[in-house]
Write a protein that holds these residues in place. Structure first.
Motif, short mmCIF file in Angstrom:
data_model
loop_
_atom_site.label_atom_id
_atom_site.label_comp_id
_atom_site.label_asym_id
_atom_site.label_seq_id
_atom_site.Cartn_x
_atom_site.Cartn_y
_atom_site.Cartn_z
N THR A 111 21.98 28.82 -32.50
CA THR A 111 21.11 28.74 -33.68
C THR A 111 20.71 30.13 -34.13
O THR A 111 20.26 30.96 -33.32
N ARG A 112 20.83 30.39 -35.43
CA ARG A 112 20.43 31.68 -35.98
C ARG A 112 19.00 31.62 -36.49
O ARG A 112 18.62 30.66 -37.18
N LEU A 113 18.22 32.63 -36.16
CA LEU A 113 16.84 32.74 -36.64
C LEU A 113 16.71 33.98 -37.51
O LEU A 113 16.97 35.10 -37.06
N ALA A 114 16.31 33.77 -38.75
CA ALA A 114 15.97 34.90 -39.62
C ALA A 114 14.51 35.26 -39.35
O ALA A 114 13.62 34.41 -39.48
N VAL A 115 14.25 36.50 -38.93
CA VAL A 115 12.90 36.92 -38.58
C VAL A 115 12.43 38.00 -39.56
O VAL A 115 13.21 38.90 -39.93
N PHE A 116 11.17 37.89 -39.96
CA PHE A 116 10.61 38.75 -40.99
C PHE A 116 9.34 39.41 -40.48
O PHE A 116 8.62 38.85 -39.66
#
Length: 543
Positions: A514-519
């Motif tokens: 699973t890919r997580l976009a983190v900001f």
């Protein structure tokens, strides 16, 4: 109030003949109640859990769960950190019987930081008890856990606890519950006397008055004095008159139990009591027997319903390692959805397509375990050292089935995990892998090539538990260093490409891919979303 039937109950179905095997399965399922307890810390969840076990005869004294024949003590909070901090951060299964009803109590963490674990546990529960402090009502962490329960469509019973102490008046509490949770409260018991001068409760089903008598320590079950309405009116005077006026008001506004609305999650039966004094616990237990739904046909990944009488099936909802330091083992908790489990049976793992022999199945009671010969729909079994099983795995016999994946929440905190002792690299990697498999934290890697592991969690307490367990269980102390990221969303290859050169965001990959976009902030996320409306950014993950 009659005990509800399941959709598979032959008495509710038409005329097809039922085999003896199917009849045994349906009868066993009818007698199961699999439920969880959710609450804010300090509302009394551990106390209520132990008092329910006391009433069920599973313990001899509240606060001490004594294993048979060995004189050892365990409690529902078994981890040293839990005992030291007075909180619950792990979950376990507690199995006990009252009369012909068998209860599977799925003990959930009481802290918001472990709401992911609660989400997994609730996936295995058929109902839940929402425990509220009579002086505080719905607190922030209760609200978060309620949202988790609502997402799973779990029917809720509510216990207003600590009513023997100063607190909010009962009508105010009902309004507060309805306004805060958009859930209509329907009292089943009603208090006589104000909080702090608690006289007892009226059982609205029978009209009988159960007198409150404070029990020092509440470590034993003491029979409650029950009075008729006439006796209560003479005994309690003005307090009884006030309570009866309130009951008339409740009847006028239609605040009465509606079983269909309860099962649909629109209403919640409400009880008043004091868990520490054992008051109201027995009435709650009776309601769990009468109102809480037994197991029914489980929904599969395709949206169909697998009948209770189908061959054995179940799913893994929790992995727990090292609950008993003597064994250093790994237990997979499996909720049975259909069929009859027998020790040693061979099943298939739907994820791997490989056979699995259930030779080391146990009934798990906190830290204690006993070999299990058979089990039925609704039961929870612990499979020891099942290294090939992970959270969300479906196991089945004969007829294939796949149950939906168990969702998890996007992390809100992130930290780099540094090995404090380079000579313990193997233990460091093994420990992080185990904590990830259990769902204690998310183990993430950076797509930019930096090999430093990143841990993700919903709250700081998850990191505290991870550090403690790494040091004490795996012998690999870790240092955690903060990352600049505060917000995460699930994304895909398109999101990874769009964020490849972003200066205030990046993509982390979980061990399951699973890919997580983190900001770095919600503002950065919002700014990116506005300019990339077609990029997948989802708050809910799956395992």
């Amino acid at each position: 109030m009659s005990t509800p039937t399941t959709p598979d109950d032959p008495t509710a179905a038409a005329s097809e003949p039922v085999s003896n095997t199917d009849r045994a399965t349906l009868d066993a399922a009818r007698r199961r109640r699999t439920f969880a307890i959710i609450s804010h810390p300090d509302a009394g969840k551990t106390t209520l859990t132990e008092k329910l076990l006391l009433y069920g005869g599973a313990v001899q004294e509240a606060g001490a769960v004594r294993s048979k024949g060995r004189g050892r003590d365990v409690t529902s909070d078994w981890m040293e950190l839990e005992r030291r901090r007075g909180i619950s951060v792990t979950s376990t299964a507690l199995h006990f019987s009252v009369g012909d009803v068998t209860f599977n109590l799925l003990d959930t963490p009481g802290h918001r930081d472990f709401s992911e674990d609660t989400l997994r546990v609730l996936s295995a529960a058929d109902s839940a008890v929402m425990l509220l402090d009579g002086a505080k009502g719905v607190e922030p962490q209760t609200l978060r856990l309620f949202e988790v329960a609502k997402a799973r469509n779990i029917p809720l019973l509510t216990l207003i606890n600590k009513y023997d102490r100063p607190g909010l008046d009962p009508l105010h509490l009902l309004d507060h519950i309805e306004e805060t949770l958009d859930l209509k409260p329907t009292p089943v018991t009603w208090p006589v006397g104000i909080p702090g001068d608690f006289r007892g409760v009226i059982d609205l089903r029978t009209g009988a008055f159960h007198r409150f008598e404070r029990v020092a320590g509440g470590s034993k079950v003491v029979p409650t004095t029950i009075l008729t309405p006439e006796e209560a009116a003479e005994s309690e005077g003005d307090a009884w008159t006030t309570a009866m006026e309130e009951v008339e008001l409740l009847q006028a506004i239609g605040a009465e139990h509606d079983h269909e609305a309860f099962l649909a999650g629109r209403t919640t039966p409400v009880f008043f009591g004091s868990a520490v004094s054992n008051f109201g616990v027995g009435l709650l237990l009776e309601a769990l027997m009468e109102l809480a739904p037994p197991p029914s046909a489980h929904v599969d990944l395709e949206g169909g319903h697998r009948p209770l009488t189908s061959p054995f099936s179940g799913f893994v909802f929790k992995i727990q390692a090292n609950s008993d330091p003597r064994h250093r083992d790994r237990v997979a908790f499996i909720r049975i959805c259909s069929g009859h489990f027998e020790r040693g049976m061979k099943v298939m793992n739907a994820r791997t397509g490989k056979p699995f022999t259930m030779s080391y199945a146990h009934e798990v009671f906190a830290q204690e375990r006993a070999a299990l010969e058979e089990a039925w729909p609704g039961d929870v079994i612990g499979v020891v050292n099942a290294l090939d099983l992970t959270i969300g795995d479906t196991l089945y016999a004969s007829e294939p089935v796949v149950y939906p994946p168990i969702p998890s929440l996007a992390p809100e905190l992130f930290a780099f995990a540094r090995n404090a002792d380079t000579g313990r690299t193997k233990q460091f990697r093994k420990g992080l892998q185990q904590l990830d498999e259990e769902g204690v934290v998310h183990l993430l890697t950076r797509v930019n090539g930096d090999p430093t592991p990143v841990l993700g969690g919903v709250g700081q307490l998850q990191f505290d538990v991870a550090q403690e367990r790494m040091a004490t269980e795996f012998g690999a102390a870790i240092r955690l260093e903060p990352t600049p990221y505060t917000t995460a969303r699930r994304t895909d290859e398109g999101g990874e490409a769009a964020l490849r050169h972003h200066s205030q965001a990046e993509v982390l990959v979980r061990t399951d891919g699973t890919r997580l976009a983190v900001f770095q902030s919600p503002f950065v996320l919002q700014f990116f979303q506005e300019r990339n409306p077609d990029v997948l950014l989802d708050t809910m993950l799956t395992r």
